[in-house]
Design a protein around this motif. Structure first.
Motif, PDB file in Angstrom:
ATOM      1  N   LEU B 114       0.513  -1.243   0.089  1.00  0.00           N
ATOM      2  CA  LEU B 114      -0.037   0.018  -0.401  1.00  0.00           C
ATOM      3  C   LEU B 114       1.164   1.118   0.212  1.00  0.00           C
ATOM      4  O   LEU B 114       2.147   1.466   0.422  1.00  0.00           O
ATOM      5  CB  LEU B 114      -0.601  -0.009   1.006  1.00  0.00           C
ATOM      6  CG  LEU B 114      -1.748  -1.239   0.956  1.00  0.00           C
ATOM      7  CD1 LEU B 114      -2.975  -0.769   2.876  1.00  0.00           C
ATOM      8  CD2 LEU B 114      -2.976  -0.945   0.177  1.00  0.00           C
ATOM      9  N   TYR B 115       0.321   2.225  -0.424  1.00  0.00           N
ATOM     10  CA  TYR B 115       1.357   3.419  -0.961  1.00  0.00           C
ATOM     11  C   TYR B 115       1.030   4.081   0.417  1.00  0.00           C
ATOM     12  O   TYR B 115       0.445   4.222   1.838  1.00  0.00           O
ATOM     13  CB  TYR B 115       0.208   4.369  -0.992  1.00  0.00           C
ATOM     14  CG  TYR B 115       0.800   4.121  -2.687  1.00  0.00           C
ATOM     15  CD1 TYR B 115      -1.122   3.049  -3.500  1.00  0.00           C
ATOM     16  CD2 TYR B 115       1.093   4.009  -3.826  1.00  0.00           C
ATOM     17  CE1 TYR B 115      -1.151   3.371  -4.627  1.00  0.00           C
ATOM     18  CE2 TYR B 115       1.404   3.819  -4.975  1.00  0.00           C
ATOM     19  CZ  TYR B 115       0.640   3.427  -5.611  1.00  0.00           C
ATOM     20  OH  TYR B 115       0.132   2.640  -6.555  1.00  0.00           O
ATOM     21  N   PHE B 117       2.648   6.937   2.218  1.00  0.00           N
ATOM     22  CA  PHE B 117       2.658   8.558   2.236  1.00  0.00           C
ATOM     23  C   PHE B 117       0.776   8.688   2.713  1.00  0.00           C
ATOM     24  O   PHE B 117       0.147  10.134   2.850  1.00  0.00           O
ATOM     25  CB  PHE B 117       2.786   9.558   1.397  1.00  0.00           C
ATOM     26  CG  PHE B 117       2.661   8.616  -0.724  1.00  0.00           C
ATOM     27  CD1 PHE B 117       3.240   7.971  -1.156  1.00  0.00           C
ATOM     28  CD2 PHE B 117       1.180   9.803  -0.339  1.00  0.00           C
ATOM     29  CE1 PHE B 117       2.493   7.391  -1.901  1.00  0.00           C
ATOM     30  CE2 PHE B 117       0.793   9.208  -1.937  1.00  0.00           C
ATOM     31  CZ  PHE B 117       1.685   7.950  -2.944  1.00  0.00           C
ATOM     32  N   LEU B 118      -0.389   8.185   1.846  1.00  0.00           N
ATOM     33  CA  LEU B 118      -1.500   7.751   2.883  1.00  0.00           C
ATOM     34  C   LEU B 118      -2.048   7.187   3.233  1.00  0.00           C
ATOM     35  O   LEU B 118      -1.517   6.253   4.673  1.00  0.00           O
ATOM     36  CB  LEU B 118      -1.865   7.022   1.528  1.00  0.00           C
ATOM     37  CG  LEU B 118      -2.185   7.280  -0.087  1.00  0.00           C
ATOM     38  CD1 LEU B 118      -2.335   6.140  -1.148  1.00  0.00           C
ATOM     39  CD2 LEU B 118      -2.102   8.973  -0.547  1.00  0.00           C
ATOM     40  N   GLU B 122      -7.469   7.519   3.455  1.00  0.00           N
ATOM     41  CA  GLU B 122      -7.598   8.091   2.144  1.00  0.00           C
ATOM     42  C   GLU B 122      -7.750   7.037   1.296  1.00  0.00           C
ATOM     43  O   GLU B 122      -7.291   6.249  -0.350  1.00  0.00           O
ATOM     44  CB  GLU B 122      -5.882   8.801   1.718  1.00  0.00           C
ATOM     45  CG  GLU B 122      -6.239  10.415   2.355  1.00  0.00           C
ATOM     46  CD  GLU B 122      -4.637  10.984   2.483  1.00  0.00           C
ATOM     47  OE1 GLU B 122      -3.552  10.525   2.632  1.00  0.00           O
ATOM     48  OE2 GLU B 122      -4.849  12.396   2.859  1.00  0.00           O
ATOM     49  N   ASP B 125     -10.191   5.408   0.444  1.00  0.00           N
ATOM     50  CA  ASP B 125     -11.110   6.112  -0.704  1.00  0.00           C
ATOM     51  C   ASP B 125      -9.962   6.076  -2.139  1.00  0.00           C
ATOM     52  O   ASP B 125     -10.598   6.279  -2.765  1.00  0.00           O
ATOM     53  CB  ASP B 125     -10.676   7.603  -0.088  1.00  0.00           C
ATOM     54  CG  ASP B 125     -11.591   8.548  -1.107  1.00  0.00           C
ATOM     55  OD1 ASP B 125     -10.755   8.514  -2.116  1.00  0.00           O
ATOM     56  OD2 ASP B 125     -12.925   8.785  -1.243  1.00  0.00           O
ATOM     57  N   PHE B 126      -9.369   6.104  -1.698  1.00  0.00           N
ATOM     58  CA  PHE B 126      -8.087   6.220  -3.470  1.00  0.00           C
ATOM     59  C   PHE B 126      -9.009   4.574  -4.185  1.00  0.00           C
ATOM     60  O   PHE B 126      -9.597   4.173  -4.949  1.00  0.00           O
ATOM     61  CB  PHE B 126      -6.787   5.681  -2.722  1.00  0.00           C
ATOM     62  CG  PHE B 126      -5.964   5.281  -4.306  1.00  0.00           C
ATOM     63  CD1 PHE B 126      -5.429   4.044  -4.825  1.00  0.00           C
ATOM     64  CD2 PHE B 126      -6.049   6.002  -5.213  1.00  0.00           C
ATOM     65  CE1 PHE B 126      -4.401   4.212  -5.491  1.00  0.00           C
ATOM     66  CE2 PHE B 126      -4.979   5.742  -6.488  1.00  0.00           C
ATOM     67  CZ  PHE B 126      -4.476   4.445  -7.038  1.00  0.00           C
ATOM     68  N   ARG B 156      -6.299   8.094  11.213  1.00  0.00           N
ATOM     69  CA  ARG B 156      -5.866   9.380   9.995  1.00  0.00           C
ATOM     70  C   ARG B 156      -4.739   9.636   9.980  1.00  0.00           C
ATOM     71  O   ARG B 156      -3.957  10.337   8.919  1.00  0.00           O
ATOM     72  CB  ARG B 156      -6.446  10.746  10.728  1.00  0.00           C
ATOM     73  CG  ARG B 156      -7.525  10.604  11.004  1.00  0.00           C
ATOM     74  CD  ARG B 156      -7.796  12.658   9.953  1.00  0.00           C
ATOM     75  NE  ARG B 156      -9.412  12.958   9.859  1.00  0.00           N
ATOM     76  CZ  ARG B 156     -10.380  13.078  10.512  1.00  0.00           C
ATOM     77  NH1 ARG B 156     -10.289  12.013  11.017  1.00  0.00           N
ATOM     78  NH2 ARG B 156     -11.223  13.255   9.965  1.00  0.00           N
ATOM     79  N   ARG B 157      -3.563   8.199  10.839  1.00  0.00           N
ATOM     80  CA  ARG B 157      -2.182   8.370  10.775  1.00  0.00           C
ATOM     81  C   ARG B 157      -2.112   8.127   9.402  1.00  0.00           C
ATOM     82  O   ARG B 157      -2.129   6.234   8.795  1.00  0.00           O
ATOM     83  CB  ARG B 157      -1.940   8.024  11.921  1.00  0.00           C
ATOM     84  CG  ARG B 157      -1.608   8.095  13.028  1.00  0.00           C
ATOM     85  CD  ARG B 157      -1.548   7.573  14.365  1.00  0.00           C
ATOM     86  NE  ARG B 157      -0.097   7.060  14.041  1.00  0.00           N
ATOM     87  CZ  ARG B 157       0.053   6.210  14.753  1.00  0.00           C
ATOM     88  NH1 ARG B 157      -0.610   5.324  15.829  1.00  0.00           N
ATOM     89  NH2 ARG B 157       1.577   6.085  15.112  1.00  0.00           N
ATOM     90  N   PRO B 158      -0.463   8.416   8.297  1.00  0.00           N
ATOM     91  CA  PRO B 158       0.032   7.615   6.986  1.00  0.00           C
ATOM     92  C   PRO B 158       0.837   6.302   7.558  1.00  0.00           C
ATOM     93  O   PRO B 158       0.632   5.699   8.583  1.00  0.00           O
ATOM     94  CB  PRO B 158       1.030   8.395   6.599  1.00  0.00           C
ATOM     95  CG  PRO B 158       1.071   9.319   7.997  1.00  0.00           C
ATOM     96  CD  PRO B 158       0.116   9.171   8.729  1.00  0.00           C
ATOM     97  N   ARG B 160       2.855   4.925   6.848  1.00  0.00           N
ATOM     98  CA  ARG B 160       4.190   4.241   6.841  1.00  0.00           C
ATOM     99  C   ARG B 160       4.521   3.980   8.434  1.00  0.00           C
ATOM    100  O   ARG B 160       5.452   3.837   9.011  1.00  0.00           O
ATOM    101  CB  ARG B 160       5.025   5.379   7.032  1.00  0.00           C
ATOM    102  CG  ARG B 160       5.111   6.996   6.888  1.00  0.00           C
ATOM    103  CD  ARG B 160       6.092   7.572   6.524  1.00  0.00           C
ATOM    104  NE  ARG B 160       5.173   9.163   6.734  1.00  0.00           N
ATOM    105  CZ  ARG B 160       5.012   9.999   5.983  1.00  0.00           C
ATOM    106  NH1 ARG B 160       5.276   9.043   4.831  1.00  0.00           N
ATOM    107  NH2 ARG B 160       4.372  10.760   5.170  1.00  0.00           N
ATOM    108  N   GLU B 161       3.319   5.084   9.872  1.00  0.00           N
ATOM    109  CA  GLU B 161       3.194   4.463  10.827  1.00  0.00           C
ATOM    110  C   GLU B 161       3.192   3.127  11.155  1.00  0.00           C
ATOM    111  O   GLU B 161       2.938   3.514  12.443  1.00  0.00           O
ATOM    112  CB  GLU B 161       3.266   5.581  11.510  1.00  0.00           C
ATOM    113  CG  GLU B 161       4.162   7.226  11.531  1.00  0.00           C
ATOM    114  CD  GLU B 161       2.997   8.852  11.434  1.00  0.00           C
ATOM    115  OE1 GLU B 161       2.240   7.675  11.902  1.00  0.00           O
ATOM    116  OE2 GLU B 161       3.058   9.668  10.573  1.00  0.00           O
TER     117      GLU B 161
END
Lengths: 601, 321, 654
Positions: B114-115, B117-118, B122, B125-126, B156-158, B160-161
């Motif tokens: 998965l991306y 930075f989203l 998001e 949603d994408f 709401r946290r990206p 990557r975390e």
């Protein structure tokens, strides 16, 4: 995008960096040397560059380290050479395509990359002042682009603090282009009042009062070029800057400009005391003392020759004197031998040669002069021939004398050839002659003649003049023929003491010939003959005698006049006065009075 | 090889109308082979040799096998990520390269790619947009899924975390965003803690109830055993065994009786009966609770009453269950 | 301004065969693509299978093309934008700092400051945007594939076309936003940089007003305004590296006005603050903002009429010729000899009242070149005249009246000289065949001279033995000015078109290459695009065989050979098989290939329209249309290639 703590930290660092940027940009703002030439040297940048120039950190270097130029070199990422090539090509292409403003902006970038190559400055400065200004039709545009070229050089000064050639070029271009090109009349006229150019681009280097000459109507191009050369001499004499050009051609420039100034003054304005002073200064600067720049005159200057010996042009006469003194001592040592050898040689001459030898110098005709050269060569007596005949006890002394003579010979040859290169003798005599009173009067007469020619008044005429209280008197006005007559009289008087000006080819003689022909033409126009008592008849005769009639076709020599008289019956006892009356002899004071008028053509 | 379909509680089998396409057969592969070849086309690795497979609607199908046995290759072939070197494979009757089939497929890759930075929202949603869903449907579906996979607190946290478990859950959420009919899970339970594994398994069973078909490949046999109806075992690219889990695991010649209140002599009597009927008593022991159940009970208990808890195995008390 | 080629969009598209070339190149690429695909797959799977695979890919292209959903494209686009937002910020910051630094280099100086500003800003924008476009699109897809995040996308009902187009749209939008920022910032930077004002360096006392005597100031200068009566020796302060002179001029209605001269491409409005009581001459004046720079002139150039060329020249006895060459290397200007029948005729059409801003007078702009064979009177400029003549159609030449009027003027070289032609023209002549000429007629410009909108403008040089240089672009009717801002925007459209082409190019390459390789590939193609003209030039001269004329060192292989053997450029190749091979490879293989390739790549050189802005001309719509079409065609082509590459690529096989 919610902001995690790492983002906040980054934002804070960013803001801090931005805040820090302000003081840094204030401190490190680069010096604007490259763009505004007048501020060359003086720091206009941030505190650091001001401190740099205050403590002379940058002055000592070859050129002021101009941060903008360093940034440019950095920006070319080491492809410095390639960037320069590209820019040179671009400049040439723009010039071909007549996009001249692009040429000057490309060249500005170019000098940022190559600030310390003097030849770049020389080439592009010349290119702007000559090649590009020539492309324009309007003389005002040409004047603008010549100034662009000169401003370009002024920019180079800050970059080449240890090279005098920049100032030489400024002198050369200000002198020759502004003062000596086709458009010189217009250029000099505009320069006289061009306070904006002087204040912006020149006052930084030369105090304008030095070349703001009232008698020349304002800023004079030749005086300006002199002072550019003065800056270059200052560098050589005081800063001990390495020598870039040969001494002879270097030290001649200053006095040359002064002479050109005097010449230009006498042509542009009514000659008078000011022109006389200018010629006098030029003469002194040429010989022993340059009063304007307070330094040795050209003649007194030690000049290193290509053979590695130092000579002074002025010393040639003294050297000749010393040589004659040595020859006399040689004769004392070995009495009578020189005379004996001479007689032997003369005896061997053919009778014809002997006839020419005996003929007094001023009698010899053109072909005799040619023969004399051969005869003299045959009669030449070498000192060693005399020394060999010395008695044994004097032989050693004779040999020493011979060596001394040989040295002197070598030095004299050097001096002779160097004098010949710069036409030293001619200019010395010419400037000297021009500074004499008769010469100034001659110039005044020539000026009036030219004025009258312009108005087409050839003959003298009467004129009714009413002064303030209504009294009308008929006044005799000179025509251009009378003015020319006076001109020839004064010139004859001025030239006589300078035999050097009579022989060989020179512009002075050419101008005289032109004036004679013009005078003859005027006479023919008014239907009069060549006068019997022409003041400079002797000059024409001598020219014909020495150089034959080749280039003096339409002028009358004394023989022609006598032949003409013989045709018209016996030679009259007393030469009959030509109708027009000769004006009274002009005295010295009159010269001052005349120079007051200042009209210019 | 058609075998009896498992009794799917919801979504009774469909009637086959089109002759060559049986809607009940979700995945059908014939002689599916995949040979990885280098740039010059020289074949290097025979990843899959002639796989014939059929997965029916509403079934949880397991693909088992050690690493490098071709499990993932099969899934990638089915999804069109790889082009078959030979044979054919169809999903919902459409060839694997047909893009429209993906409308009804959900895919959870090995590591959920998965991306980073989203944020979770998001991301969903994408992917929702990729299914051309209108925005309200997307928002509602995403909220429900986030709730379901228990990531509401971190929506709401990206990414990557996110921890590994959390990433698997959001991966699963994106696989279900389009309420797919076929869900393909690649090593779904790998890297999850027992709690997560349990939840994953419950979810798979829940999907089964909803009549969805689930294909999962894994090398964690225990998980497969709990969940799958039918399994296929691959080894070095070849299908070794396929069939219903319960049938396969049945040790046909042994039975197991679980009794309560068995006294010693009762036990002896049983042994005699067995001996007479020719059977043989193999083992008599009390069944073990699975470690997983123990672990989950403890976790659930501590979730209900946080704070210290008596340690069972410390040896001082008399042991619990 | 130098305009060397006049291209109309339709000519370029049809007659010059741009469309044809495009179709040819597209077909050529399609065929080679299919052939290549067929060869590769048949090599791998045998011909039968290969044919099936290729035909299947092609047929699938149709649903892929029409099945695209905008929501999906926009989703991928948004993703791409979010992914590269940081690079967007960095590029913007770089541009802002480069503006700050540029301030030190450009400065306001030089003769025409806006020229150096515009050329620097456009150059910076073009380079920066190209780099941004390449960087942003080169690494996006490859990283996506490398990090396998593409799996979750491709397994969604997302068509290959949507992935490629999505990325293109995303980067295009990001680039456009960046371009608008860059454009706006640079515009503000330029306008602020050029804006300045002056004060008087000192008070102008009465004696500082120089009287103009028979057309010249006392210090021999020609007054900058012919109407000037007095010119002040006091100049303005030196702002932006230049100064202005001011003069008192007599207007037509006899009143006096004070004007400033035009230097560095502009002038200032002057208000008198204080006048000297006795002499009534201004003592202190104040200056307004700069006027006259930052313009966008709308020229109406001469156009060919039927088979008559737009500009035709005649030699000294009236015969058609190509103009005299006065020895200039650059043959842009054609020269006509003064004082003879040599003329230059400009044929105009479309001169109608509606096209002119105000119709009571018509402006003709001239940039003429002058060549003096002899100095003549330096202070006087070369005299010339233009004759306006109505155009009579061929049929009725016998009966029609040819109305013409002559307007003499003094030439000003290297300046845009404006001749204002009043609508009411006096001393015109009417010439009809077989009748005496009727002289000093009164004409109305629009009714009499230009009834049908067509006009012949004939230029003659009056001064004997002097030459006047003309080119088609040197004389035009100045219809009016459009706003500089709008012109500036259209300038940036050129860069926008180039950005789109580059993004499409990089996205296409990124579908089948790794990040860095895409970077090098794109930069390579861009450099090729910039130097396409040079490559064509080298190819023509080397293939054309007259190599000695223009290009030293021959084609690529020969140049390599010379490089390796350190051989001088002029030194001929040693005779022998080796050189024949080299020459063959160059002339027959490499250069024709490069030549045809140069048609495939858009000429990025033409995308920089800064020249129009620098010289203050409205950007020629045709030129803009040509650039936009080339860029779009190239982008579409590239996207199609990208689609097929992405489609035929095994995502997981990487």
């Amino acid at each position: 995008m919610n902001f995690a703590p790492s983002h906040y930290r980054k934002a804070i660092y960013g803001i801090l960096a931005a805040i820090l940027l302000l003081p840094i940009s204030f401190l490190a703002r680069p010096n604007q040397v490259s763009k505004d030439p007048t501020m060359a040297g003086e720091a206009t940048g941030g505190t650091i560059s001001q401190m740099r120039s205050k403590h002379n950190l940058s002055q000592a270097s070859l050129s002021s380290i101009d941060p903008t130029s360093e940034v440019m070199k950095l920006a070319s990422l080491g492809l410095h050479g390639i960037a320069v090539n590209v820019l040179w090509n671009q400049a040439n292409q723009f010039q071909e395509k007549k996009a001249f403003d692009k040429v000057s902006s490309t060249v500005d970038t170019l000098i940022l990359l190559q600030p310390n190559f003097v030849s770049v400055w020389e080439f592009q400065g010349h290119n702007l002042a000559y090649n590009i200004s020539r492309e324009f039709d309007d003389y005002q545009d040409r004047y603008f682009w010549v100034k662009e070229g000169l401003n370009f050089f002024t920019k180079g000064i800050a970059f080449n603090k240890r090279d005098h050639r920049i100032f030489d070029n400024l002198g050369l271009h200000t002198g020759l282009k502004l003062g000596g090109s086709d458009e010189k009349k217009q250029f000099r006229q505009m320069l006289r009042k061009d306070r904006e150019y002087v204040d912006t681009f020149v006052s930084k280097f030369i105090n304008p009062d030095r070349f703001d000459k009232p008698e020349a109507g304002g800023f004079d191009s030749w005086m300006l070029s002199y002072w550019w050369y003065d800056k270059s001499y200052h560098m050589r004499e005081n800063l001990g800057v390495p020598k870039r050009t040969s001494d002879l051609m270097y030290w001649v420039k200053g006095p040359q400009q002064l002479r050109q100034y005097a010449e230009a003054l006498s042509v542009d304005f009514r000659p008078g005391e000011a022109t006389q002073k200018a010629w006098r200064t030029a003469y002194e600067a040429w010989t022993d003392r340059d009063r304007v720049g307070e330094r040795q005159g050209f003649g007194k200057r030690d000049i290193m020759t290509s053979f590695g010996i130092e000579i002074r042009l002025e010393d040639l006469e003294r050297e000749l004197e010393r040589q004659r003194a040595i020859s006399r001592r040689m004769d004392e040592l070995v009495p009578g031998v020189r005379e004996e050898l001479y007689q032997q040689r003369v005896a061997k001459l053919s009778p014809d040669d002997q006839r020419i030898l005996k003929m007094p110098a001023d009698q010899r005709q053109f072909k005799d002069i040619g023969e004399m050269v051969r005869i003299e060569a045959m009669l030449l007596i070498y000192e060693y021939e005399i020394a060999e005949r010395a008695s044994p006890e004097n032989r050693v002394a004779a040999q020493n004398l011979l060596r001394e003579l040989a040295d002197g010979e070598f030095r004299r040859n050097q001096m002779d050839s160097y004098r010949y290169t710069v036409n030293y003798n001619y200019w010395r005599d010419f400037t000297n002659m021009e500074s004499t009173v008769p010469a100034v009067l001659a110039r005044q007469a020539a000026y009036e003649a030219a004025e009258l020619d312009r108005q087409g008044i050839l003959e003298s005429f009467e004129e009714q003049v009413t002064d303030e209280n209504g009294v009308t008197t008929t006044v005799k006005r000179d025509g251009s023929i009378d003015a020319l007559w006076r001109y020839f009289q004064h010139t004859s008087e001025a030239v006589k003491p300078f035999p050097g000006l009579h022989d060989g080819e020179s512009t002075f003689i050419e101008d005289l010939m032109v004036d004679f022909t013009k005078f003859g033409g005027h006479l023919r126009d008014v239907g009069r003959e060549w006068p019997d008592d022409f003041p400079m008849q002797w000059f024409i005769d001598e020219r014909v005698r020495r150089y034959g009639r080749a280039n003096i076709k339409n002028l009358m020599t004394t023989e022609d006049i006598e032949a003409r008289k013989r045709e018209r019956g016996l030679l009259e006892e007393q030469t009959e006065q030509p109708e027009q009356t000769k004006p009274a002899e002009q005295t010295d004071q009159a010269v001052q009075a005349d120079q007051s008028g200042q009209g210019d053509q | 090889m058609v075998s009896a379909t498992s009794q799917a509680p919801a979504g009774a089998p469909l009637v086959q109308t089109n002759v060559d396409y049986d809607p009940n057969v979700v995945i059908d592969t014939q002689n599916l082979t995949k040979v990885y070849s280098d740039f010059w086309g020289r074949s290097k690795v025979r990843a899959l040799k002639g796989l014939d497979l059929e997965v029916r609607k509403g079934e949880v199908f397991g693909l088992l096998g050690p690493n490098g046995s071709g499990k993932s290759t099969t899934i990638k072939l089915l999804l069109g990520l790889l082009f078959p070197s030979g044979g054919r494979a169809t999903i919902f009757g459409k060839p694997t390269t047909e893009v429209s089939k993906n409308e009804r497929i959900g895919y959870l890759p090995e590591e959920s790619y998965l991306y980073r930075f989203l944020t979770a929202e998001e991301t969903l949603d994408f992917y929702g947009r990729l299914f051309d869903m209108p925005s309200d449907l997307r928002r509602e579906r995403a909220a429900k899924l986030i709730e379901k996979v228990g990531l509401k607190w971190a929506r709401r946290r990206p990414l990557r975390e996110y921890s590994k478990g959390m990433t698997r859950r959001i991966g699963l959420a994106q696989a279900l965003i389009n309420d797919p009919d076929l869900v393909m899970l690649d090593e779904p339970t790998s890297g999850l803690d027992p709690l997560g594994t349990r939840e994953m398994k419950d979810l798979i069973l829940e999907l089964k109830e909803q009549g969805k078909t689930v294909v999962m490949c894994s090398h964690l046999l225990a998980d497969v055993q709990d969940v799958c109806d039918r399994i296929a075992i691959l080894y070095q690219g070849e299908l070794k065994e396929m069939g219903r889990v319960d049938e396969l695991l049945e040790v046909t010649n042994q039975q197991q009786i679980r009794v309560e209140g068995l006294t010693k002599d009762a036990q002896a009597k049983i042994a005699e009966i067995l001996a007479q009927s020719g059977g043989k008593m193999l083992d008599v022991s009390s069944p073990k609770n699975t470690l997983e159940n123990l672990f989950l009970d403890i976790i659930r208990e501590s979730q209900a009453r946080p704070g210290a808890r008596g340690i069972i195995g410390s040896g001082d008390d008399n042991g619990g269950r | 301004m130098v305009v060397e080629e006049f291209r109309s969009f339709s000519d370029w598209l049809l007659t010059e065969g741009a469309l044809l070339t495009f179709v040819f190149v597209a077909a050529f690429c399609a065929v080679t693509g299919l052939l290549l695909g067929f060869l590769v797959s048949s090599f791998r799977h045998g011909p039968g299978e290969a044919f099936y695979a290729v035909s299947q890919t092609v047929f699938q292209a149709v649903p892929d093309a029409f099945g695209m959903k905008f929501r999906r494209i926009w989703a991928i686009g948004r993703l791409a934008m979010k992914e590269n937002f940081r690079l967007f910020l960095v590029t913007l910051i770089i541009f802002v700092t480069s503006l700050a630094v540029a301030g030190w280099f450009i400065g306001g100086g030089g003769k025409y400051p806006e020229r150096s500003y515009v050329s620097f800003l456009f150059f910076a924008a073009q380079i920066l945007i190209s780099i941004f476009a390449v960087l942003v699109s080169a690494f996006s897809l490859p990283n996506d594939i490398l990090s396998k995040t593409i799996y979750t996308v491709v397994t969604k009902p997302v068509r290959a076309s949507e992935v490629v187009l999505g990325r293109f749209v995303g980067f295009a939008v990001l680039g456009t936003v960046l371009l608008t920022f860059v454009g706006a910032l640079s515009y503000v930077f330029m306008v602020r940089g050029i804006n300045h004002t002056h004060e008087l360096s000192e008070e102008i006392t009465a004696d500082k007003w120089l009287p103009i005597v028979d057309g010249f100031t006392p210090d021999g200068r020609r007054p900058f305004d012919p109407r000037a009566v007095f010119e002040s020796t006091v100049l303005t302060t030196r702002n932006n590296d230049h100064v202005h002179r001011i003069a008192i001029v007599v207007l037509d209605d006899g009143t006096f006005d004070v004007v400033a001269d035009e230097t560095a491409g502009h002038t200032h409005s002057v208000e008198v603050v204080e006048t000297d009581p006795e002499t009534q001459r201004p003592k202190v004046v104040s200056f307004g903002p700069p006027r006259g720079n930052l313009r966008a002139r709308q020229p109406i150039y001469s156009t060919p009429r039927g088979d008559l060329p737009a500009l035709s020249l005649t030699d000294e006895n009236g015969a058609l010729n190509n103009g005299v060459n006065v020895g200039e290397i650059w043959d842009y200007h054609k020269y006509i000899q003064g004082g003879t029948q040599a003329t230059a005729t400009f044929r105009f059409s479309g001169i109608t009242p509606q096209r002119f801003a105000n119709t009571d007078s018509v402006n003709v702009d001239l940039n003429l070149a002058v060549f003096r064979t002899h100095i003549g009177d330096l202070r006087r400029r070369i005299e010339a005249e233009i004759e306006l003549r109505n155009v009579v159609d061929v049929a009725e030449t016998e009966t029609a009246q040819v109305k013409s009027v002559k307007i003499p003027f003094e030439t000003e070289e290297f300046k845009v000289q404006t001749l204002t032609i009043p609508r009411k023209l006096k001393n015109g002549t009417i010439r009809t065949v077989g009748q005496p000429d009727q002289v000093n007629q009164e004409f109305d410009f629009f009714e009499d001279i230009v009834p049908n909108g067509e006009l012949d403008l004939v230029v003659r040089c009056i001064d004997q033995k002097q030459y006047l240089g003309v080119a088609r672009a040197s004389i035009y009717f100045h219809a009016g000015d459009s706003s500089f801002g709008w012109n500036y925007l259209r300038g940036f459209l050129g860069i926008w078109a180039q950005m789109l082409a580059i993004i499409a190019l990089s996205v296409a390459l990124s579908t089948f290459l790794k990040g860095p390789v895409v970077l090098i590939g794109s930069v390579g193609v861009i450099v090729f695009g910039y130097s396409a003209k040079f490559i064509l030039f080298v190819a023509d001269s080397v293939i054309g065989g007259d190599r000695l004329a223009d290009v030293w060192g021959g084609g690529p292989t020969e140049a390599l050979y010379r490089l390796v053997t350190q051989m001088n450029l002029q030194h001929p190749l040693p005779i022998g098989l080796g050189s024949d091979i080299i020459e063959f490879v160059d002339a027959k293989v490499l250069l024709p290939g490069m030549k045809s390739l140069s048609f495939a790549v858009p000429r990025f050189e033409n995308f920089n329209l800064a020249n129009y802005l620098a010289y203050g001309y409205a950007i020629d719509n045709h030129m803009l249309m040509i650039n936009l079409t080339t860029a779009f065609a190239f982008a579409v082509g590239m996207l199609i290639i990208g689609y097929f590459c992405f489609k035929t690529r095994e995502i997981a096989a990487a």
